[in-house]
Design an enzyme around this catalytic site. Sequence first.
Site, PDB file in Angstrom:
ATOM      1  N   HIS A  95       0.839  -1.200   0.000  1.00  0.00           N
ATOM      2  CA  HIS A  95       0.000   0.000   0.000  1.00  0.00           C
ATOM      3  C   HIS A  95       0.871   1.245   0.000  1.00  0.00           C
ATOM      4  O   HIS A  95       1.911   1.304   0.661  1.00  0.00           O
ATOM      5  CB  HIS A  95      -0.903   0.023   1.233  1.00  0.00           C
ATOM      6  CG  HIS A  95      -1.932  -1.050   1.224  1.00  0.00           C
ATOM      7  ND1 HIS A  95      -3.105  -0.943   0.518  1.00  0.00           N
ATOM      8  CD2 HIS A  95      -1.959  -2.262   1.818  1.00  0.00           C
ATOM      9  CE1 HIS A  95      -3.811  -2.041   0.683  1.00  0.00           C
ATOM     10  NE2 HIS A  95      -3.133  -2.857   1.468  1.00  0.00           N
ATOM     11  N   THR A 147      13.074  -7.641   5.198  1.00  0.00           N
ATOM     12  CA  THR A 147      12.637  -6.299   4.818  1.00  0.00           C
ATOM     13  C   THR A 147      13.648  -5.579   3.941  1.00  0.00           C
ATOM     14  O   THR A 147      13.410  -4.447   3.529  1.00  0.00           O
ATOM     15  CB  THR A 147      12.382  -5.439   6.070  1.00  0.00           C
ATOM     16  OG1 THR A 147      13.584  -5.369   6.832  1.00  0.00           O
ATOM     17  CG2 THR A 147      11.247  -6.023   6.909  1.00  0.00           C
ATOM     18  N   LYS A 148      14.799  -6.216   3.685  1.00  0.00           N
ATOM     19  CA  LYS A 148      15.820  -5.627   2.811  1.00  0.00           C
ATOM     20  C   LYS A 148      16.566  -6.738   2.092  1.00  0.00           C
ATOM     21  O   LYS A 148      16.435  -7.915   2.437  1.00  0.00           O
ATOM     22  CB  LYS A 148      16.778  -4.740   3.599  1.00  0.00           C
ATOM     23  CG  LYS A 148      17.544  -5.456   4.685  1.00  0.00           C
ATOM     24  CD  LYS A 148      18.379  -4.478   5.481  1.00  0.00           C
ATOM     25  CE  LYS A 148      19.143  -5.221   6.570  1.00  0.00           C
ATOM     26  NZ  LYS A 148      19.933  -4.344   7.399  1.00  0.00           N
ATOM     27  N   LYS A 165      25.218 -15.250  10.048  1.00  0.00           N
ATOM     28  CA  LYS A 165      26.527 -15.736   9.640  1.00  0.00           C
ATOM     29  C   LYS A 165      26.482 -15.955   8.126  1.00  0.00           C
ATOM     30  O   LYS A 165      25.461 -15.717   7.492  1.00  0.00           O
ATOM     31  CB  LYS A 165      26.904 -17.031  10.363  1.00  0.00           C
ATOM     32  CG  LYS A 165      26.006 -18.235  10.034  1.00  0.00           C
ATOM     33  CD  LYS A 165      26.446 -19.458  10.806  1.00  0.00           C
ATOM     34  CE  LYS A 165      25.647 -20.676  10.396  1.00  0.00           C
ATOM     35  NZ  LYS A 165      26.128 -21.889  11.058  1.00  0.00           N
TER      36      LYS A 165
END
Length: 169
Positions: A95, A147-148, A165
């Site tokens: 959204h 999220t990345k 790791k």
Amino acid sequence: MKRLFFLIYLILFKNTPEDYRPYSLFFPSIRSFLVRNYLSSCGKNLRVKKGAEISLKSTVGNHSELGTRCMIQSSVQIGDYVIMGPDVKIYSRNHLFSSLEKPIKNQGKGYFKTIIGNDVWLGANVIITAGCRIGNHVVVAAGAVVTKDIPDYAVVGGVPAKILKYRNQ
């Protein structure tokens, strides 16, 4: 024709028994056949587990599997030899919410390319947010929220997912 395969899969075969059940019969093969024929692009030896849901506009590479009850939105690219645990969610849209003048509901959605590399293991209940790129040879621990972008060979976990790791190269 692709939409017909999609419709048949959703209505008749999406929730048929898993291949490890003695009564699964031919259902896992039919699930794989239908999904392979409705995807935008699909490699060989696709495995589709019970309840998997993937958009017609997504692509899957060779020897990959769609986990039990996974949900994969449009414009997701999945590489070769990808495995996933149950209840994985991979998003490609979100959204929009930049305007304070309009309700979020009325601001529309943004569409992003989400990419899963080759030789990736997505644990149970993993969430990958829209627009993320998961590198090659990555392990994402169960319950992680990505999220990345994740670099090659990383082992990640947590909410939000962080590098724990790197796999031995």
